[in-house]
Design a protein around this motif. Structure first.
Motif, PDB file in Angstrom:
ATOM      1  N   ARG A   4      48.598   3.976  31.795  1.00 63.67           N
ATOM      2  CA  ARG A   4      47.823   2.966  32.239  1.00 63.67           C
ATOM      3  C   ARG A   4      46.296   3.125  32.608  1.00 63.67           C
ATOM      4  NH1 ARG A   4      50.452  -1.489  33.043  1.00 63.67           N
ATOM      5  NH2 ARG A   4      52.886  -1.828  33.058  1.00 63.67           N
ATOM      6  N   GLY A   5      45.454   2.358  32.620  1.00 66.14           N
ATOM      7  CA  GLY A   5      44.011   2.621  32.848  1.00 66.14           C
ATOM      8  C   GLY A   5      43.336   3.564  31.990  1.00 66.14           C
ATOM      9  N   ARG A   6      42.088   4.025  32.565  1.00 65.16           N
ATOM     10  CA  ARG A   6      41.390   4.838  31.960  1.00 65.16           C
ATOM     11  C   ARG A   6      41.810   6.372  32.035  1.00 65.16           C
ATOM     12  NH1 ARG A   6      36.720   3.276  33.962  1.00 65.16           N
ATOM     13  NH2 ARG A   6      36.224   4.844  35.053  1.00 65.16           N
ATOM     14  N   LYS A   7      42.830   7.016  31.452  1.00 65.47           N
ATOM     15  CA  LYS A   7      43.394   8.201  31.892  1.00 65.47           C
ATOM     16  C   LYS A   7      43.175   9.055  30.623  1.00 65.47           C
ATOM     17  CE  LYS A   7      46.136   6.680  35.753  1.00 65.47           C
ATOM     18  NZ  LYS A   7      46.251   5.334  35.541  1.00 65.47           N
ATOM     19  N   TYR A   8      42.952   8.638  29.577  1.00 63.70           N
ATOM     20  CA  TYR A   8      42.618   9.408  28.132  1.00 63.70           C
ATOM     21  C   TYR A   8      44.114   9.968  27.811  1.00 63.70           C
ATOM     22  CZ  TYR A   8      37.935   8.619  29.881  1.00 63.70           C
ATOM     23  OH  TYR A   8      36.642   8.058  30.132  1.00 63.70           O
ATOM     24  N   PHE A   9      45.310   9.485  27.715  1.00 63.25           N
ATOM     25  CA  PHE A   9      46.303   9.963  27.211  1.00 63.25           C
ATOM     26  C   PHE A   9      46.389   9.398  25.635  1.00 63.25           C
ATOM     27  CE2 PHE A   9      51.289  10.452  27.986  1.00 63.25           C
ATOM     28  CZ  PHE A   9      51.318  11.115  27.200  1.00 63.25           C
ATOM     29  N   ALA A  10      45.905  10.065  24.766  1.00 61.71           N
ATOM     30  CA  ALA A  10      45.536   9.631  23.589  1.00 61.71           C
ATOM     31  C   ALA A  10      46.885   9.159  22.824  1.00 61.71           C
ATOM     32  CB  ALA A  10      44.878  10.835  22.852  1.00 61.71           C
ATOM     33  N   THR A  11      46.747   7.888  22.225  1.00 62.80           N
ATOM     34  CA  THR A  11      47.868   7.408  21.284  1.00 62.80           C
ATOM     35  C   THR A  11      47.821   8.292  20.174  1.00 62.80           C
ATOM     36  OG1 THR A  11      46.154   5.700  20.300  1.00 62.80           O
ATOM     37  CG2 THR A  11      47.099   5.110  22.384  1.00 62.80           C
ATOM     38  N   ASP A  12      49.207   8.060  19.373  1.00 62.74           N
ATOM     39  CA  ASP A  12      49.221   8.526  17.826  1.00 62.74           C
ATOM     40  C   ASP A  12      47.995   8.369  17.098  1.00 62.74           C
ATOM     41  OD1 ASP A  12      51.339   9.337  19.096  1.00 62.74           O
ATOM     42  OD2 ASP A  12      52.774   8.139  17.862  1.00 62.74           O
ATOM     43  N   GLN A  13      47.663   7.162  17.036  1.00 67.49           N
ATOM     44  CA  GLN A  13      46.575   6.869  16.279  1.00 67.49           C
ATOM     45  C   GLN A  13      45.056   7.309  16.697  1.00 67.49           C
ATOM     46  OE1 GLN A  13      46.708   5.175  13.508  1.00 67.49           O
ATOM     47  NE2 GLN A  13      44.491   5.289  12.982  1.00 67.49           N
ATOM     48  N   GLN A  14      44.884   7.561  17.920  1.00 63.81           N
ATOM     49  CA  GLN A  14      43.667   8.387  18.328  1.00 63.81           C
ATOM     50  C   GLN A  14      43.748   9.655  17.958  1.00 63.81           C
ATOM     51  OE1 GLN A  14      43.983   7.205  22.567  1.00 63.81           O
ATOM     52  NE2 GLN A  14      42.203   5.911  22.283  1.00 63.81           N
ATOM     53  N   ILE A  15      45.085  10.356  18.025  1.00 62.99           N
ATOM     54  CA  ILE A  15      45.216  11.690  17.525  1.00 62.99           C
ATOM     55  C   ILE A  15      44.844  11.837  16.043  1.00 62.99           C
ATOM     56  CG2 ILE A  15      46.981  13.697  17.219  1.00 62.99           C
ATOM     57  CD1 ILE A  15      46.213  13.443  20.037  1.00 62.99           C
ATOM     58  N   ARG A  16      45.351  10.891  15.326  1.00 65.35           N
ATOM     59  CA  ARG A  16      45.190  10.998  13.604  1.00 65.35           C
ATOM     60  C   ARG A  16      43.536  10.972  13.595  1.00 65.35           C
ATOM     61  NH1 ARG A  16      50.092   7.674  14.142  1.00 65.35           N
ATOM     62  NH2 ARG A  16      51.852   8.837  13.401  1.00 65.35           N
ATOM     63  N   LEU A  37      57.993  17.446  32.551  1.00 69.12           N
ATOM     64  CA  LEU A  37      57.062  18.395  32.320  1.00 69.12           C
ATOM     65  C   LEU A  37      56.479  18.396  31.016  1.00 69.12           C
ATOM     66  CD1 LEU A  37      58.709  21.398  34.134  1.00 69.12           C
ATOM     67  CD2 LEU A  37      56.855  20.379  34.933  1.00 69.12           C
ATOM     68  N   THR A  38      57.161  17.978  30.077  1.00 71.60           N
ATOM     69  CA  THR A  38      56.979  17.620  28.743  1.00 71.60           C
ATOM     70  C   THR A  38      55.715  16.586  28.687  1.00 71.60           C
ATOM     71  OG1 THR A  38      58.881  18.237  27.927  1.00 71.60           O
ATOM     72  CG2 THR A  38      57.455  17.276  26.439  1.00 71.60           C
ATOM     73  N   TYR A  39      55.924  15.588  29.295  1.00 74.69           N
ATOM     74  CA  TYR A  39      54.561  14.687  29.348  1.00 74.69           C
ATOM     75  C   TYR A  39      53.544  15.014  29.712  1.00 74.69           C
ATOM     76  CZ  TYR A  39      58.017  10.891  28.064  1.00 74.69           C
ATOM     77  OH  TYR A  39      58.866   9.943  27.443  1.00 74.69           O
ATOM     78  N   LEU A  40      53.587  15.730  30.956  1.00 75.10           N
ATOM     79  CA  LEU A  40      52.559  16.652  31.434  1.00 75.10           C
ATOM     80  C   LEU A  40      51.761  17.413  30.409  1.00 75.10           C
ATOM     81  CD1 LEU A  40      50.800  17.084  33.953  1.00 75.10           C
ATOM     82  CD2 LEU A  40      52.150  19.028  34.735  1.00 75.10           C
ATOM     83  N   GLU A  41      52.679  18.329  29.777  1.00 78.40           N
ATOM     84  CA  GLU A  41      52.038  19.031  28.668  1.00 78.40           C
ATOM     85  C   GLU A  41      51.522  18.459  27.621  1.00 78.40           C
ATOM     86  OE1 GLU A  41      53.979  21.897  25.349  1.00 78.40           O
ATOM     87  OE2 GLU A  41      54.662  22.395  27.386  1.00 78.40           O
ATOM     88  N   SER A  42      52.085  17.487  27.367  1.00 79.35           N
ATOM     89  CA  SER A  42      51.311  16.315  26.389  1.00 79.35           C
ATOM     90  C   SER A  42      50.204  15.891  26.623  1.00 79.35           C
ATOM     91  CB  SER A  42      52.622  15.583  25.825  1.00 79.35           C
ATOM     92  OG  SER A  42      51.908  14.393  24.970  1.00 79.35           O
ATOM     93  N   TYR A  43      50.017  15.455  27.875  1.00 86.04           N
ATOM     94  CA  TYR A  43      48.869  14.861  28.407  1.00 86.04           C
ATOM     95  C   TYR A  43      47.563  15.863  28.248  1.00 86.04           C
ATOM     96  CZ  TYR A  43      45.864  12.395  31.652  1.00 86.04           C
ATOM     97  OH  TYR A  43      44.782  11.686  32.386  1.00 86.04           O
ATOM     98  N   PHE A  44      47.942  16.896  28.640  1.00 91.64           N
ATOM     99  CA  PHE A  44      46.897  18.051  28.478  1.00 91.64           C
ATOM    100  C   PHE A  44      46.406  18.267  27.055  1.00 91.64           C
ATOM    101  CE2 PHE A  44      48.599  20.337  32.598  1.00 91.64           C
ATOM    102  CZ  PHE A  44      47.566  19.896  33.378  1.00 91.64           C
TER     103      PHE A  44
END
Length: 843
Positions: A407-419, A360-367
């Motif tokens: 995996r793939g084009r799902k826009y789960f942002a990396t730490d660098q993308q967040i920064r 559930l934490t990964y899901l919240e993080s994804y959002f």
């Protein structure tokens, strides 16, 4: 007598035929909801056909009767007794595809669609294959004949523009066959039952009998009837002991959701609209009463899981309850299938509490991470439905979910993308307003995890520390932190909506456009830890905003775990921004214009990069995007290399009016609000309503030159009159050149919004209740006495799809007519003052 046979749209439209909609039929009335469902069905079918060319999707029936002028020679004519909305919509979709092919250079493909499915090109007069009822014919013929007026603002034009927008966004330049598959899905994959009446049958009587259906059963009602029909002698006991408790914990709407979620866990393509059909098909394989009873018991067990999702307080585990509470607050039912799978795995013993918490934490993080990088809704529904299958049966649901989202084009942002996004993405424009507010609220809680926030979160609003509008004192203070040759307006526009400049406040209207020196004292006394941290700064400019943005980025990285970066993307990411711009431009109607700035607001970018994308890409309606004052950009170039016609002539042919200086008529301007709604983009309307501040010396914020000035002048008169005559409103702030002017009423739960619409020539006073449905209900229960005390009637709008509700009073009025202005000013002030005097007493 009637004759029925299975068919496809190609079979209906090919050949020398014409389908006439009789006069007694209603006009074309499909709206965004029906169009979205049709488009979703077509796109899903397109994907299925790519795997299996024999795939099909049943869309209903088409009931026909012979036309009185049916003849043996020439075009065979039929009356459309039932199914005209569907038939008209599909031909508009084909027309949109045809025109997209023309614009992208595939003239042969476009001609094929014309000749086979839209127009009897080889017959005298080239009659159309579908002829809507008289009220719709002019608009429909403009589309089919590619007239300059095609794509107007009626229902026909809106449907055509909707499909132009979706096709433009879906077209992949690197896939030469995607549009061929789309055409195949529409004409060959959509299955119909074609019912043809004999010439002696009365078409009007057939129509009456088909539509005399009364109240329709819900899908949950149908499934319930089917189950208990098959339970035989066990029906009564099963109903009393199993089904009745299920119905008491879930209402009819939630039951339907339950049955769809059950399907979605088996098939990601399952649509909520096909719930009954899908469940019935699955249950037909069960042979005994015991099997059916076992299914009812299983539904009841799943119902307990869903009830916990809908009411997290039912959950006994504190960590899981906290995560479910956040997911519910997020307000997106697209999360429910995967949450159901997570909780079901735990209930069956396949996963422990700790695994469920981490999943559930990964899901919240994804959002959260998607909103921060500006990808709030891209492919979200499909991704989350696919995630169900990815974790089903997995030994570790938390690791399986993280790996799938990585995996793939799902826009789960990396730490660098967040920064990077924290310093560049206009966070204030991303996703829905409540979701942005929740992220800031959760960040605030992280700064003080052991303390309770004193202020009610429902009363907090998002506040720009550096104001959105640069008053002279604010401009001077902001400029001190810049290089002497820096462009103050550009730097302000670049930084003002980023997350580093945003906080939460319970007194947004009081902070408003004050310089930082004044805001600082209020922030220092705030009950929020993040505000007290801002108040430590001696100044507030680019350096401080970027520094705080970086701090918040690190906090986001710490609170919400990111993807498994070792799971490399399996496919390259396309230009999401270009596709989104293409979808927005395709929605601009003929005879209207917009500005680069307004398109940029909706796309979540800035005018400069937007102009560059338009200049180098073949985008439909690009010529309808003008400079802020309504003039054609000197840098505009046609995407076709040999095209030399004057864009002003093209716009004039479409119905756009220009003055002697070459400025487009401001009354034909379409702003960011309308564009966002038409394109179906998930942009917060409250954010869209906040236009950019007028550029230094420009006097224009995208409202169309003199029109923006007229609105500013009108609301300045409202302010002056209000200050002199209102008795219940103590503060009238400086207005902006905008269609809306907000007035505080002394209670943060509601605000008065005064609005003008120059095209519709109306003025409106609305009382917004931002996030309190209970308060709206209490007021509505006493509406009669409220309206008596106000002295006028109201339109009560519960707005069930959003948290905000409103009370509305409006009247005709043209603010551009100087003779009407005094009455309109007096009416708006009197109405707003009545709102402020009466409504708070009922809170």
């Amino acid at each position: 007598m009637v004759h029925a046979e299975n068919g496809t749209l190609a079979g209906v439209l090919e050949g020398k035929k014409q389908y006439q909609v009789p006069l007694y039929q209603r006009v074309y009335s499909w709206g965004k909801k029906q169009l979205e469902q049709m488009w979703s069905d077509v796109i899903e079918l397109e994907r299925s056909i790519a795997r299996d060319p024999k795939s099909s999707h049943f869309i209903g029936s088409l009931v026909l009767a012979s036309s009185p002028d049916f003849g043996a020679i020439g075009v065979n004519k039929f009356l459309v007794v039932d199914g005209q909305q569907r038939l008209t919509t599909l031909t508009l979709l084909l027309a949109a595809l045809r025109d997209h092919l023309v614009d992208t250079g595939d003239h042969e493909g476009a001609h094929g669609i014309d000749a086979q499915y839209l127009i009897n090109v080889f017959d005298r007069g080239k009659p159309l294959k579908v002829l809507p009822t008289q009220a719709d014919r002019e608009s429909y013929m403009a589309v089919l004949n590619r007239a300059p007026q095609a794509g107007g603002e009626d229902a026909i034009g809106e449907a055509y523009r909707y499909f132009r927008s979706r096709i433009a966004a879906a077209d992949d330049p690197d896939d030469p066959h995607d549009l061929e598959l789309l055409e195949a899905a529409v004409v060959g994959g959509l299955a119909l039952v074609v019912v043809t009446a004999e010439p002696s049958d009365n078409a009007h009587r057939i129509f009456e009998s088909l539509n005399n259906t009364g109240l329709r059963l819900t899908q949950s009602d149908l499934l319930k009837n089917y189950l208990f029909m098959r339970l035989g002698d066990r029906a009564e006991a099963v109903y009393d002991n199993i089904w009745l408790p299920l119905e008491r914990s879930l209402d009819s709407e939630s039951l339907e959701l339950l049955f769809w979620l059950d399907l979605a866990q088996r098939d990601e393509r399952a649509k909520q609209s096909d719930t009954y059909i899908g469940q019935q098909k699955r249950l037909e394989a069960l042979e005994t009463v015991e099997d059916i009873e076992a299914e009812v018991i299983r539904f009841a067990e799943l119902g307990e899981v869903l009830a916990t999702i809908l009411e997290p307080k039912r959950e006994s585990n504190r960590e899981i309850r906290a995560r479910l509470t956040r997911i519910k607050a997020w307000g997106s039912t697209t999360a429910y299938p995967i949450v159901m799978q997570i909780l079901s795995s735990r209930a069956s013993g396949l996963a422990g509490d700790d695994e469920a918490v981490r999943a559930l934490t990964y899901l919240e993080s994804y959002f959260v991470r998607r909103v921060v990088i500006g990808r709030a809704t891209a492919n979200l529904n499909r991704t989350l439905l696919q995630a169900v299958g990815a974790i089903n049966g997995s030994d570790r649901i938390d690791l399986a979910l993280r790996e799938f989202l990585s995996r793939g084009r799902k826009y789960f942002a990396t730490d660098q993308q967040i920064r990077e996004a924290a310093l560049a993405v206009p966070f204030y424009w991303q996703g829905r307003g409540p979701q942005k507010k929740l992220i800031l609220q959760w960040l605030e809680e992280a700064y003080r995890p052991k303390e309770i926030i004193e202020l009610d979160p429902a009363r907090l609003t998002i506040e720009h520390v550096l104001p959105q509008t640069l008053s002279e004192p604010v401009r001077e203070a902001f400029a001190l932190g810049l290089d002497p040759d820096a462009n103050v307006d550009y730097e302000h526009e670049r930084i003002v909506h980023t997350i580093g400049n945003l906080t939460l406040s319970g007194y947004n209207s009081e902070l408003s456009n004050r310089p930082f020196a004044e805001k600082r004292r209020m922030l220092e006394a705030s009950g929020l830890a993040m505000n007290r941290r801002i108040a430590v700064e001696g100044a507030w400019g680019v350096r401080q905003i970027e520094q705080r943005g970086s701090e918040l980025a690190e906090k986001i990285v710490e609170l919400w775990p990111g993807p498994d970066e070792s799971a490399a993307p399996s496919e390259p990411e396309p230009s999401q921004l270009r596709s989104q711009i293409a979808a927005i431009l395709a929605e601009i109607p003929a005879g209207r214009w917009t500005s680069y700035g307004d398109v940029a607001i909706v796309a979540g970018t800035w005018a400069q990069p937007l102009a560059a994308i338009i200049a180098r890409s073949p985008l439909v309606n690009a010529w309808r995007v003008l400079q802020a004052g309504g003039t054609i950009s000197s840098g505009f170039r046609w995407s076709e290399p040999n095209r030399v016609d004057d864009p002003r002539d093209v716009l004039a042919d479409e119905g756009l009016r220009f003055d002697a200086e070459g400025h487009a008529d401001p009354d034909q301007f379409i702003g960011a609000e309308e564009l966002a709604e038409a394109a179906g983009l998930d942009v917060d309307p409250e954010v869209i309503a906040v236009r950019r501040a007028r550029r230094k010396g420009g006097g224009n914020n995208g409202n169309g030159g003199s029109l923006g000035d007229a609105k500013l002048a009108f609301f300045e008169r409202v302010r002056d009159y209000g200050r002199a005559n209102a008795t219940s409103i103590g503060s009238w702030r400086q207005p902006r050149p905008h269609y809306e002017y907000e007035v505080a009423v002394g209670d943060s739960r509601g605000v008065v919004s005064l609005q003008v619409q120059t095209q519709k020539r109306t003025v409106t006073a609305l009382f917004w209740i931002h996030d309190d449905k209970d308060l709206y209900s209490r007021l509505h229960e006493r509406r009669v006495e409220i309206e008596i005390e106000l002295g006028f009637t109201l339109e009560w709008d519960e707005n069930p799809s959003r948290k905000a509700t409103k009370l509305v009073a409006s009247r005709p009025g043209n603010i551009l007519d100087e003779q009407e202005v005094p009455d309109l000013v007096e009416w708006l002030v009197r109405t707003a003052d009545a709102f402020a005097r009466v409504l708070p007493k009922y809170f």
